[in-house]
Design a protein around this motif. Sequence first.
Motif, PDB file in Angstrom:
ATOM      1  N   UNK A   1       0.812  -1.214   0.000  1.00  7.71           N
ATOM      2  CA  UNK A   1       0.000   0.000   0.000  1.00  7.71           C
ATOM      3  C   UNK A   1       0.853   1.276   0.000  1.00  7.71           C
ATOM      4  N   UNK A   2       2.049   1.227   0.594  1.00  6.20           N
ATOM      5  CA  UNK A   2       2.842   2.436   0.784  1.00  6.20           C
ATOM      6  C   UNK A   2       4.021   2.582  -0.181  1.00  6.20           C
ATOM      7  N   UNK A   3       4.425   1.514  -0.826  1.00  5.91           N
ATOM      8  CA  UNK A   3       5.551   1.592  -1.755  1.00  5.91           C
ATOM      9  C   UNK A   3       5.020   2.036  -3.126  1.00  5.91           C
ATOM     10  N   UNK A   4       4.738   3.336  -3.244  1.00  5.64           N
ATOM     11  CA  UNK A   4       4.062   3.867  -4.429  1.00  5.64           C
ATOM     12  C   UNK A   4       4.881   3.696  -5.694  1.00  5.64           C
ATOM     13  N   UNK A   5       6.170   3.923  -5.618  1.00  5.29           N
ATOM     14  CA  UNK A   5       6.997   3.892  -6.822  1.00  5.29           C
ATOM     15  C   UNK A   5       7.157   2.493  -7.402  1.00  5.29           C
ATOM     16  N   UNK A   6       6.945   1.479  -6.598  1.00  2.00           N
ATOM     17  CA  UNK A   6       7.159   0.099  -7.067  1.00  2.00           C
ATOM     18  C   UNK A   6       5.857  -0.654  -7.307  1.00  2.00           C
ATOM     19  N   UNK A   7       4.946  -0.584  -6.361  1.00  2.15           N
ATOM     20  CA  UNK A   7       3.702  -1.362  -6.459  1.00  2.15           C
ATOM     21  C   UNK A   7       2.498  -0.547  -6.916  1.00  2.15           C
TER      22      UNK A   7
END
Length: 429
Positions: free
Chosen positions: A220-226
Amino acid sequence: MTTLTASHDGFSLKRCVLDTIFSGLVALILFGPIVGVVLDGYSFNFEGQRLVWIIAAVMVGRFLLSAFLMTQTGRSFAARFEGDSAGVYVRPAGYKSRMRWIIPLVLALAICFPFVATKYVLTVAILGLIYVLLGLGLNIVVGLAGLLDLGYVAFYAIGAYGLALGYQYLGLGFWSMLPIAALMAAAAGALLGFPVLRMHGDYLAIVTLGFGEIIRLILNNWLSFTGGPNGISAPPPTFFGLEFGRRAKEGGVPFHEFFHLSYNPNMKFIFIYAVLVLVVLLVLYIKHRLTRMPIGRAWEALREDEIACRSMGLNHVLVKLSAFTLGASTAGIAGVFFATYQGFVNPTSFTFFESALILAIVVLGGMGSTVGVVLAAFVLTVTPELLRSFAEYRVLLFGVLMVVMMIWRPRGLIRINRSGYAVRKGVAP
């Protein structure tokens, strides 16, 4: 003594009335806040008449049930639920299971099903098969090894996001990621298994619950990857490179044009369904063989008594890790199918509610029972869809059905059993 027995076995109006009053009070407590109070903005309306009808129906039903259970037929019916159902049921020697007739019939129905089902019914069946895979995997961890895992949805998420991220960053498709996702989830299961080797019961449940929440928060928080809450798209399945869309990407040939067929928008779901059926059959066969191998017996020994298991010389570390690893790999495979079926994944699909639902499948089907888990997966998947017409009370009715089933079958739909063996001549029993 004879008089007391006769009065106990005969009809008692007082007992019926007391049961009826108690049931009415329970119905008032349960249905009062849910059915009687209807929110209207910042105020509420009290639906007294509707609440009275529901309580009256419950009281009349309880009175009739109490009167029935006091009859000879009712006592015989109630006696079925009072027997000791603990442990493993051993079939008599030479028992021929009816599954040898049921399994070919089910396979024939499964083959014919996609050709007569609508798109909606087909998608529900696909979702049911995905939950069958999830239930079979968790059944190894909880049902056979006795390790309470409340974060099982994490392995499900690893498989789903493995397909989506593998396609986006590495160009890997459905068939490539199917075994890779199983290995990734198995590695995550082994990684989780090491820290919890000495934990039992509630402590193990809390740690696994935390593991599931950690995975969800990372996604939910790793915007650049997921992609974070926005999610990420997943690729559709292909058949030897042939796509199932009306037009193939980058000038390729679609499936229906290659085989000179008319375009069918349901072909993608039919293909996913067919592959899912084959994978479920393969997992069922592997699990059936494992439960009859030494590793399966070791899981059951660990479930019954870990101290006795260790005293017999079994390596409890390897036994626990094998259960976590195999159960997680099955969830990874299910995650790949879920991602390609949805075409999109985001963290809201992998909440604690999913872990609770999968655990409910294992408990409802019967701890350690393969056939029971398969039936329970379809029951818990199809029932909410059948209750869509009761949108306001669907969750309430779903909960009532679960409670009734656990009262009726406290050991699950199908109790785990073993085949008995006749004692050979000249051998002491």
